[in-house]
Design a protein around this motif. Sequence first.
Motif, PDB file in Angstrom:
ATOM      1  N   ILE A 278      14.183  23.060 -11.634  1.00  0.00           N
ATOM      2  CA  ILE A 278      14.638  21.688 -11.418  1.00  0.00           C
ATOM      3  C   ILE A 278      13.433  20.807 -11.118  1.00  0.00           C
ATOM      4  CG2 ILE A 278      16.071  20.171  -9.978  1.00  0.00           C
ATOM      5  CD1 ILE A 278      17.772  22.689  -9.328  1.00  0.00           C
ATOM      6  N   THR A 279      13.280  19.734 -11.898  1.00  0.00           N
ATOM      7  CA  THR A 279      12.151  18.834 -11.697  1.00  0.00           C
ATOM      8  C   THR A 279      12.566  17.471 -11.148  1.00  0.00           C
ATOM      9  OG1 THR A 279      12.279  18.131 -14.011  1.00  0.00           O
ATOM     10  CG2 THR A 279      10.784  19.952 -13.477  1.00  0.00           C
ATOM     11  N   GLN A 280      13.810  17.075 -11.365  1.00  0.00           N
ATOM     12  CA  GLN A 280      14.315  15.809 -10.830  1.00  0.00           C
ATOM     13  C   GLN A 280      15.764  15.983 -10.411  1.00  0.00           C
ATOM     14  OE1 GLN A 280      13.841  12.463 -13.462  1.00  0.00           O
ATOM     15  NE2 GLN A 280      11.667  12.861 -13.841  1.00  0.00           N
ATOM     16  N   ALA A 281      16.188  15.219  -9.402  1.00  0.00           N
ATOM     17  CA  ALA A 281      17.588  15.257  -8.956  1.00  0.00           C
ATOM     18  C   ALA A 281      17.977  13.888  -8.420  1.00  0.00           C
ATOM     19  CB  ALA A 281      17.778  16.315  -7.882  1.00  0.00           C
ATOM     20  N   GLU A 282      19.015  13.321  -8.990  1.00  0.00           N
ATOM     21  CA  GLU A 282      19.561  12.043  -8.529  1.00  0.00           C
ATOM     22  C   GLU A 282      21.017  12.248  -8.139  1.00  0.00           C
ATOM     23  OE1 GLU A 282      17.797   9.418  -8.056  1.00  0.00           O
ATOM     24  OE2 GLU A 282      15.958  10.196  -8.994  1.00  0.00           O
ATOM     25  N   THR A 283      21.380  11.794  -6.966  1.00  0.00           N
ATOM     26  CA  THR A 283      22.727  12.014  -6.452  1.00  0.00           C
ATOM     27  C   THR A 283      23.777  11.254  -7.251  1.00  0.00           C
ATOM     28  OG1 THR A 283      21.898  12.371  -4.209  1.00  0.00           O
ATOM     29  CG2 THR A 283      24.229  11.804  -4.434  1.00  0.00           C
ATOM     30  N   ILE A 284      24.845  11.961  -7.609  1.00  0.00           N
ATOM     31  CA  ILE A 284      26.025  11.341  -8.215  1.00  0.00           C
ATOM     32  C   ILE A 284      27.158  11.284  -7.195  1.00  0.00           C
ATOM     33  CG2 ILE A 284      27.798  11.567  -9.996  1.00  0.00           C
ATOM     34  CD1 ILE A 284      25.746  12.943 -11.754  1.00  0.00           C
ATOM     35  N   GLY A 285      27.383  12.405  -6.516  1.00  0.00           N
ATOM     36  CA  GLY A 285      28.431  12.482  -5.500  1.00  0.00           C
ATOM     37  C   GLY A 285      27.901  13.158  -4.251  1.00  0.00           C
ATOM     38  N   ALA A 286      27.729  12.390  -3.188  1.00  0.00           N
ATOM     39  CA  ALA A 286      27.193  12.934  -1.929  1.00  0.00           C
ATOM     40  C   ALA A 286      28.349  13.425  -1.066  1.00  0.00           C
ATOM     41  CB  ALA A 286      26.381  11.868  -1.194  1.00  0.00           C
ATOM     42  N   TYR A 287      28.940  14.560  -1.456  1.00  0.00           N
ATOM     43  CA  TYR A 287      30.132  15.055  -0.791  1.00  0.00           C
ATOM     44  C   TYR A 287      29.824  16.049   0.334  1.00  0.00           C
ATOM     45  CZ  TYR A 287      31.956  13.230  -5.190  1.00  0.00           C
ATOM     46  OH  TYR A 287      32.241  12.426  -6.272  1.00  0.00           O
ATOM     47  N   GLY A 288      28.645  16.641   0.310  1.00  0.00           N
ATOM     48  CA  GLY A 288      28.336  17.712   1.255  1.00  0.00           C
ATOM     49  C   GLY A 288      28.430  17.319   2.711  1.00  0.00           C
ATOM     50  N   ALA A 289      27.850  16.185   3.068  1.00  0.00           N
ATOM     51  CA  ALA A 289      27.821  15.767   4.476  1.00  0.00           C
ATOM     52  C   ALA A 289      29.227  15.497   5.003  1.00  0.00           C
ATOM     53  CB  ALA A 289      26.943  14.532   4.639  1.00  0.00           C
ATOM     54  N   GLU A 290      30.032  14.776   4.225  1.00  0.00           N
ATOM     55  CA  GLU A 290      31.396  14.460   4.665  1.00  0.00           C
ATOM     56  C   GLU A 290      32.241  15.724   4.799  1.00  0.00           C
ATOM     57  OE1 GLU A 290      32.638  11.604   5.659  1.00  0.00           O
ATOM     58  OE2 GLU A 290      30.717  10.605   5.349  1.00  0.00           O
ATOM     59  N   ILE A 291      32.103  16.634   3.855  1.00  0.00           N
ATOM     60  CA  ILE A 291      32.883  17.868   3.910  1.00  0.00           C
ATOM     61  C   ILE A 291      32.464  18.720   5.098  1.00  0.00           C
ATOM     62  CG2 ILE A 291      33.229  20.086   2.735  1.00  0.00           C
ATOM     63  CD1 ILE A 291      33.243  18.524   0.086  1.00  0.00           C
ATOM     64  N   SER A 292      31.169  18.804   5.365  1.00  0.00           N
ATOM     65  CA  SER A 292      30.659  19.672   6.434  1.00  0.00           C
ATOM     66  C   SER A 292      31.049  19.194   7.818  1.00  0.00           C
ATOM     67  CB  SER A 292      29.136  19.776   6.329  1.00  0.00           C
ATOM     68  OG  SER A 292      28.756  20.369   5.099  1.00  0.00           O
ATOM     69  N   GLN A 293      31.456  17.948   7.956  1.00  0.00           N
ATOM     70  CA  GLN A 293      31.847  17.410   9.262  1.00  0.00           C
ATOM     71  C   GLN A 293      33.242  17.860   9.688  1.00  0.00           C
ATOM     72  OE1 GLN A 293      31.352  13.148   9.124  1.00  0.00           O
ATOM     73  NE2 GLN A 293      29.143  13.283   8.783  1.00  0.00           N
ATOM     74  N   ASP A 294      34.003  18.411   8.764  1.00  0.00           N
ATOM     75  CA  ASP A 294      35.377  18.830   9.066  1.00  0.00           C
ATOM     76  C   ASP A 294      35.528  20.307   8.734  1.00  0.00           C
ATOM     77  OD1 ASP A 294      38.349  17.944   9.544  1.00  0.00           O
ATOM     78  OD2 ASP A 294      38.390  19.124   7.696  1.00  0.00           O
ATOM     79  N   TYR A 295      35.887  21.127   9.720  1.00  0.00           N
ATOM     80  CA  TYR A 295      35.925  22.574   9.510  1.00  0.00           C
ATOM     81  C   TYR A 295      36.924  22.960   8.429  1.00  0.00           C
ATOM     82  CZ  TYR A 295      36.491  27.569  10.338  1.00  0.00           C
ATOM     83  OH  TYR A 295      36.557  28.928  10.168  1.00  0.00           O
ATOM     84  N   ALA A 296      38.113  22.368   8.445  1.00  0.00           N
ATOM     85  CA  ALA A 296      39.132  22.719   7.452  1.00  0.00           C
ATOM     86  C   ALA A 296      38.659  22.378   6.043  1.00  0.00           C
ATOM     87  CB  ALA A 296      40.443  22.012   7.762  1.00  0.00           C
ATOM     88  N   ALA A 297      38.030  21.203   5.892  1.00  0.00           N
ATOM     89  CA  ALA A 297      37.518  20.809   4.584  1.00  0.00           C
ATOM     90  C   ALA A 297      36.362  21.709   4.165  1.00  0.00           C
ATOM     91  CB  ALA A 297      37.058  19.350   4.609  1.00  0.00           C
ATOM     92  N   TYR A 298      35.507  22.075   5.111  1.00  0.00           N
ATOM     93  CA  TYR A 298      34.343  22.915   4.810  1.00  0.00           C
ATOM     94  C   TYR A 298      34.774  24.302   4.339  1.00  0.00           C
ATOM     95  CZ  TYR A 298      30.058  25.592   5.578  1.00  0.00           C
ATOM     96  OH  TYR A 298      28.978  26.417   5.417  1.00  0.00           O
ATOM     97  N   THR A 299      35.726  24.906   5.031  1.00  0.00           N
ATOM     98  CA  THR A 299      36.173  26.242   4.623  1.00  0.00           C
ATOM     99  C   THR A 299      36.906  26.194   3.289  1.00  0.00           C
ATOM    100  OG1 THR A 299      38.185  26.009   5.985  1.00  0.00           O
ATOM    101  CG2 THR A 299      36.282  27.108   6.990  1.00  0.00           C
ATOM    102  N   ALA A 300      37.675  25.134   3.062  1.00  0.00           N
ATOM    103  CA  ALA A 300      38.356  24.987   1.768  1.00  0.00           C
ATOM    104  C   ALA A 300      37.337  24.823   0.647  1.00  0.00           C
ATOM    105  CB  ALA A 300      39.306  23.797   1.798  1.00  0.00           C
ATOM    106  N   ALA A 301      36.304  24.021   0.875  1.00  0.00           N
ATOM    107  CA  ALA A 301      35.282  23.802  -0.144  1.00  0.00           C
ATOM    108  C   ALA A 301      34.534  25.090  -0.463  1.00  0.00           C
ATOM    109  CB  ALA A 301      34.306  22.714   0.323  1.00  0.00           C
ATOM    110  N   ASN A 302      34.256  25.900   0.550  1.00  0.00           N
ATOM    111  CA  ASN A 302      33.588  27.174   0.310  1.00  0.00           C
ATOM    112  C   ASN A 302      34.425  28.080  -0.582  1.00  0.00           C
ATOM    113  OD1 ASN A 302      30.888  27.807   1.667  1.00  0.00           O
ATOM    114  ND2 ASN A 302      31.960  26.705   3.290  1.00  0.00           N
ATOM    115  N   ALA A 303      35.737  28.103  -0.342  1.00  0.00           N
ATOM    116  CA  ALA A 303      36.615  28.918  -1.189  1.00  0.00           C
ATOM    117  C   ALA A 303      36.643  28.378  -2.620  1.00  0.00           C
ATOM    118  CB  ALA A 303      38.021  28.949  -0.601  1.00  0.00           C
TER     119      ALA A 303
END
Length: 245
Positions: free
Chosen positions: A70-95
Motif C-alpha cells: 500500500i502506497t497511498q490511503a484516503e479515507t472513504i468511511g471512517a467507521y472504526g472509531a465510532e464502532i469501537s466506542q460501543d461494545y455491542a457494535a464492536y463485537t458485532a463488527a468483528n463477527a
Amino acid sequence: MPVYRDDAVVLRTHKLGEADRIVTLLTRRHGKIRAVARGVRRTASKFGSRLEPFMVADLQLYEGRTLDVITQAETIGAYGAEISQDYAAYTAANAMVEAADRLTEAEGSLQQYLLLVGALRSLSRREHGPALTLDSYLLRALAIAGWAPTFADCARCGREGPHTAVVVQLGGVVCNDCAPPGTPRIAPSTVDLLGALLAGEWDVAEAAPERDRAQASGIVAAYAQWHLERGLRSLSHVSRETAPQ
C-alpha cells in the motif's frame, strides 16, 4: 511493478517487523487481498489510522512478489472509531469482518463488498440495534454466497408455508412431513422476524420482542456455523443486549 487503485474495507491487521503491518482487505474490484503497509505503526505515519479494522479507504497499491504494498490511503468511511466506542457494535463488527473473510476469496464479490460496507456504516451511525444488524448481515451474506435460507415455504419439498419447524442443515423452515423427529419449533413471529432480517425489512425487525430476537439470533448463528463448517470465533463475544422496549 504494476500499480493499481481500489476501494477497500479493512478486515484485520497483523504486525510485521517493528513498524510495518499486514492488512487483509476486501476490495471492490480485486476481491480479498493481503498487503503490506510500510511504516504504518510509526507515530509519524501519514495513513496509519486509515488502515484500522472497519475503515473503508481508497487505496493505491503496487503488486509485490508475495504481498502487494500500500502506497497511498484516503479515507472513504471512517467507521472504526465510532464502532469501537460501543461494545455491542464492536463485537458485532468483528463477527461481520470474520464472516466476510471466510466467505470471500481472491475472485471477490462486489455484492459482498457493498453489503459489508453498508453494515459497518449502519453500525457506526447506530441506525439499528447491533445484534439485529449482525443477524441481517449474516443471513444476507450467506445468501449472496449461495446459501440462501428459506423462511416461507418448506426448504426440502417446497410446500407452501407458513411452517414453524427449523432445520438449519436443510436450509431453513420445513413442513411437518419433512421435519425429522424432535425438530425444534419456533414461534410464527420468530419466523416473520427471520424473514424480515433476510429481506432488510427494518420496521418489522425493530418491532420484534426480545424473545423473538433471541430465538432468531440462535438460529442465525447455527445457520452460519453450519455453512462455514467451523465456528465464527467472534460470535461468542457478541453482545446480545437490547434497549428496553
